[in-house]
Design an enzyme around this catalytic site. Structure first.
Site, mmCIF file in Angstrom:
data_model
loop_
_atom_site.group_PDB
_atom_site.id
_atom_site.type_symbol
_atom_site.label_atom_id
_atom_site.label_comp_id
_atom_site.label_asym_id
_atom_site.label_seq_id
_atom_site.Cartn_x
_atom_site.Cartn_y
_atom_site.Cartn_z
ATOM 1 N N TYR A 140 -19.550 -80.769 4.326
ATOM 2 C CA TYR A 140 -19.112 -80.115 3.088
ATOM 3 C C TYR A 140 -19.288 -81.053 1.913
ATOM 4 C CZ TYR A 140 -17.097 -75.669 4.429
ATOM 5 O OH TYR A 140 -16.928 -74.377 4.828
ATOM 6 N N LYS B 36 -41.261 -69.007 -2.360
ATOM 7 C CA LYS B 36 -42.392 -68.069 -2.494
ATOM 8 C C LYS B 36 -43.658 -68.883 -2.778
ATOM 9 C CE LYS B 36 -39.535 -64.122 -3.849
ATOM 10 N NZ LYS B 36 -38.196 -64.501 -4.355
ATOM 11 N N GLU C 129 -18.579 -79.820 -1.629
ATOM 12 C CA GLU C 129 -18.240 -79.060 -2.836
ATOM 13 C C GLU C 129 -18.194 -79.967 -4.054
ATOM 14 O OE1 GLU C 129 -16.632 -78.245 0.019
ATOM 15 O OE2 GLU C 129 -15.806 -76.207 -0.112
ATOM 16 N N THR D 228 -36.649 -68.787 -7.094
ATOM 17 C CA THR D 228 -36.471 -69.132 -5.694
ATOM 18 C C THR D 228 -37.382 -70.319 -5.421
ATOM 19 O OG1 THR D 228 -38.232 -67.615 -5.073
ATOM 20 C CG2 THR D 228 -35.983 -66.771 -4.922
ATOM 21 N N ASP E 89 -36.887 -65.134 -14.905
ATOM 22 C CA ASP E 89 -36.743 -65.261 -13.457
ATOM 23 C C ASP E 89 -38.163 -65.421 -12.923
ATOM 24 O OD1 ASP E 89 -36.635 -64.848 -10.748
ATOM 25 O OD2 ASP E 89 -35.198 -63.199 -10.844
ATOM 26 N N ARG F 252 -35.986 -71.533 1.881
ATOM 27 C CA ARG F 252 -35.367 -70.387 1.215
ATOM 28 C C ARG F 252 -34.214 -70.878 0.358
ATOM 29 N NH1 ARG F 252 -37.749 -66.349 3.380
ATOM 30 N NH2 ARG F 252 -36.653 -64.911 2.029
HETATM 31 N N1 DSN Z 1 -37.639 -59.782 -1.851
HETATM 32 C C1 DSN Z 1 -38.401 -60.513 -2.850
HETATM 33 C C2 DSN Z 1 -39.748 -59.936 -3.025
HETATM 34 O O1 DSN Z 1 -40.333 -59.570 -2.029
HETATM 35 O O2 DSN Z 1 -40.282 -59.873 -4.112
HETATM 36 C C3 DSN Z 1 -37.699 -60.632 -4.109
HETATM 37 O O3 DSN Z 1 -36.431 -61.156 -3.887
#
Ligand code: DSN
Length: 428
Positions: free
Chosen positions: A60, A240, A62, A237, A211, A246
């Site tokens: 932990y 990707k 925090e 994120t 975003d 993730r």
């Molecule tokens: N689920 C993602 C996507 O496929 O674009 C976005 O969070």
């Protein structure tokens, strides 16, 4: 870059839990033998996976570096500091919060920091390529706040068909005076004009948020313009196009906003940070800071352009007529009015090509059926594929779409998919 091999080479897992070991092995095989074309997915490196699978999961932490609520955090402080320093260097900004568990959590944190319940903000609706967390009525972003959605250009006689309708954004922004103007999307194939959004935000008095979850790797590698210095806040994120573990990330140049985001993530909306994932993010940022990553990002875009051209050449219509980034939306109904995204994505899966059904702008079908399929090149590019393979893949997709779901045809496509996968194993 290399990707992880079979996880059952970890003897403790095979011995302790053969069921899970078997399933991980099966999943590795599935990834090896299929073409991963979900635009938001990728194959991360074995170095990232080593960090995520490390002893850093045990603790932990925090709070934030040097200000923790638990003892024993000395090495975790250094891990998080490294992640923050690398994130700010990678995205050319001053402050980063690396603790969001996901992109959705990063967005919740920003909303919690900047908006009061009922406040108005502007974004693109899910069915036009926005995201669930950009104001869907079933999500907190739509239930607790007031999204006003701006349109794309739907008129096909215009050269900017399928692009953001920036004039409409400006008009709506002056009419609704949102507190926050949001750009960045999940199924938008064009470059985002952050400068234009900045001018609109200044004119209507809004904070500007991007975003960049989908395009983060392209931004990091210089294959898409940066949201900085134009945006007040950037969320993303890390898994990707950025090819990390993730997770989520919040970036800003404003010290005042950075403090608000830190409070909004912890203690506002999250508890203990996932320090093993933060270590994976640090590794991912390190990899993305290497010159080879810029080559990767450029190749992703080159491959998408090649695939888009090859599909168009085979008679398939793309929303916005093409792509500037890593993804494209095939509007199936223009070529085959009976072919739905649901059927097409199922047939693709049977052929070993993994993609998702997706609404196209102004789609007459429901999100469960859809008239489109979204295709992306990030994971194919990680395997080392280039434009000649995009030609081959366009052929495989074309055969699948025209198969009418015939099992023998799909089996034949699958044999060719497996052969291509064999030629481009993980580890390229
Ligand atoms: N689920 C993602 C996507 O496929 O674009 C976005 O969070």
């Amino acid at each position: 870059m290399s990707t992880a091999g079979t996880h059952t080479s970890i003897p403790s897992l095979t011995e302790t839990d053969p069921d899970i070991a078997r399933l991980i092995d099966a999943e590795q095989k599935r990834q090896d033998q299929t073409l991963e074309m979900i635009a938001s997915e990728n194959h991360t490196s074995s170095a990232v996976m080593a960090a995520v699978g490390s002893c850093l999961t045990n603790k932990y932490c925090e709070g934030y570096p040097r200000k923790r609520y638990y003892s024993g955090c000395e090495f975790y402080d250094e891990v998080e500091e490294l992640a923050i320093e690398r994130a700010t260097r990678l995205f050319n900004c001053r402050f980063a919060n690396v603790q969001p568990h996901s992109g959705a959590n990063a967005n919740v944190g920003v909303f919690f920091a900047l908006l009061e319940p009922g406040d108005t903000y502007m974004s693109v609706v899910l069915s036009d390529g926005g995201h669930l967390t950009h104001g869907s009525p079933v999500n907190l972003s739509g239930k607790w706040f007031k999204p006003v959605h701006y349109p794309l250009v739907y008129d096909e006689s215009r050269p900017d068909y399928g692009y953001i309708d920036y004039d409409a954004v400006e008009k709506l922004a002056m009419e609704h005076k949102p507190k926050l103007l949001m750009c960045g999307y999940s199924a938008y194939p064009r470059v985002i004009d952050f400068e234009r959004f900045r001018r609109i935000a200044d004119k209507c008095g809004a904070l500007l948020m991007a975003d960049i979850a989908h395009i983060a790797g392209l931004v990091a590698g210089g294959a898409h313009p940066s949201p900085f210095p134009h945006c007040d806040v950037v969320t993303t994120t890390t898994h990707k196009t950025l090819r990390g573990p993730r997770g989520g990330l919040i970036l800003t140049n404003s010290e005042d906003l950075a403090k608000k985001f830190d409070k909004a993530i912890f203690p506002g909306t999250q508890g203990g940070p996932l320090m093993h994932v933060i270590a994976g993010k640090a590794v991912c940022f390190h990899e993305a800071l290497q010159p080879a990553f810029a080559d990767y990002a450029r190749q992703v875009v080159t491959n998408a352009a090649a695939l888009a051209e090859a599909l168009t050449g085979r008679g398939w219509h793309l929303a916005s007529r093409g792509t500037d980034n890593h993804l494209m939306l095939v509007d199936l109904s223009r070529t085959d009015p009976d072919l739905t995204g649901k059927d097409a994505s199922l047939w693709l899966e049977q052929a070993g090509i993994i993609a998702n059904k997706n609404t196209v702008p102004n789609d007459a079908r429901s999100p469960f059926v859809t008239s489109g399929v979204r295709l992306g090149t990030p994971a194919l590019t990680t395997r080392g594929m280039k434009p000649p393979q995009m030609q081959t893949i366009a052929d495989l997709i074309d055969r699948t779409f025209r198969s009418k779901g015939n099992a023998d045809d799909l089996k034949a496509v699958n044999a060719d998919v497996r052969e291509l996968c064999r030629q481009f194993p993980m580890g390229h």
